[in-house]
Design a protein around this motif. Structure first.
Motif, PDB file in Angstrom:
ATOM      1  N   ARG A 259      28.916  10.352  64.156  1.00 29.60           N
ATOM      2  CA  ARG A 259      29.821  11.182  63.368  1.00 29.60           C
ATOM      3  C   ARG A 259      29.236  12.577  63.260  1.00 29.60           C
ATOM      4  O   ARG A 259      28.053  12.749  63.004  1.00 29.60           O
ATOM      5  CB  ARG A 259      30.001  10.604  61.975  1.00 29.60           C
TER       6      ARG A 259
ATOM      7  N   ASP B 292      30.595  15.903  61.223  1.00 33.89           N
ATOM      8  CA  ASP B 292      31.644  16.227  60.270  1.00 33.89           C
ATOM      9  C   ASP B 292      31.494  17.643  59.751  1.00 33.89           C
ATOM     10  O   ASP B 292      30.537  17.966  59.062  1.00 33.89           O
ATOM     11  CB  ASP B 292      31.557  15.237  59.098  1.00 33.89           C
TER      12      ASP B 292
ATOM     13  N   GLU C  95      32.832   3.885  56.132  1.00 27.45           N
ATOM     14  CA  GLU C  95      33.278   3.767  57.528  1.00 27.45           C
ATOM     15  C   GLU C  95      32.318   2.914  58.357  1.00 27.45           C
ATOM     16  O   GLU C  95      32.746   2.104  59.172  1.00 27.45           O
ATOM     17  CB  GLU C  95      33.366   5.150  58.186  1.00 27.45           C
TER      18      GLU C  95
ATOM     19  N   PRO D  15      35.789  11.580  64.990  1.00 24.27           N
ATOM     20  CA  PRO D  15      34.487  11.572  64.333  1.00 24.27           C
ATOM     21  C   PRO D  15      33.534  12.598  64.952  1.00 24.27           C
ATOM     22  O   PRO D  15      32.378  12.686  64.546  1.00 24.27           O
ATOM     23  CB  PRO D  15      33.987  10.143  64.569  1.00 24.27           C
TER      24      PRO D  15
END
Length: 174
Positions: free
Chosen positions: A26, A28, A47, A134
């Motif tokens: 991920r 972000d 998640e 992601p």
């Protein structure tokens, strides 16, 4: 499975980078001014079904790639980083993988990506895949534009999409 996290600087602020043994899971670009806020890490933990551990320095290679990218180098992140796709599958993954083939400075429409991903007519689903990626920046969803040539959105920050498109076009308006 162990997950680690660190932060990488971008012109938009520090971004959360989460890694597994398989690669980056991920990246972000937070909607928050402070990506270390507990709710962001709680969302990632939910998640992943695991709590990532802080690992200062884990994002050093990514930070170097991002520096080069934001300096105007045509970086293909997937040539340097392993991607752990566990957070996305099915058509969204196929769409994101197709988006990963769009070259630096180029754009495709949502409909064109749908065709590449094997589902002509699924332009809206491509938009959804872009929204849930992601891998912000790493998978260049900013290179996907509307069929009329306008950039469209980039989460709640269309100005970020414009910035990235302008960066990759050498300042030419896209």
């Amino acid at each position: 499975m162990t997950f680690r996290y660190d932060f990488a600087p971008t012109p938009f602020g520090d971004a959360l980078a989460v890694f597994s043994e398989e690669g980056i899971v991920r990246f972000d670009l937070s909607e928050s001014e402070d990506p270390s806020v507990p709710w962001l890490l709680e969302n990632v933990a939910r998640e992943l079904r695991a709590v990532p551990e802080p690992d200062p320095g884990a994002a050093d290679e990514l930070a170097d790639l991002l520096d080069r990218y934001f300096d105007g180098a045509p970086i293909r992140f997937d040539e340097h980083l392993s991607l752990d796709w566990r957070l996305v599958d099915g058509f969204p993954r196929r769409a994101l993988e197709a988006i990963g083939t769009i070259e630096w400075g180029e754009t495709l429409s949502y409909g064109e990506v749908a065709v590449l991903a094997g589902h002509p007519g699924a332009a809206r689903a491509v938009g959804s895949a872009c929204r849930i990626t992601p891998f912000s920046i790493i998978v260049p969803v900013h290179r996907v534009i509307r069929s009329d040539g306008s950039p469209g959105h980039y989460g709640a920050h269309p100005e970020r999409k414009r910035f990235l498109l302008d960066l990759e076009s050498g300042g030419r308006s896209v």
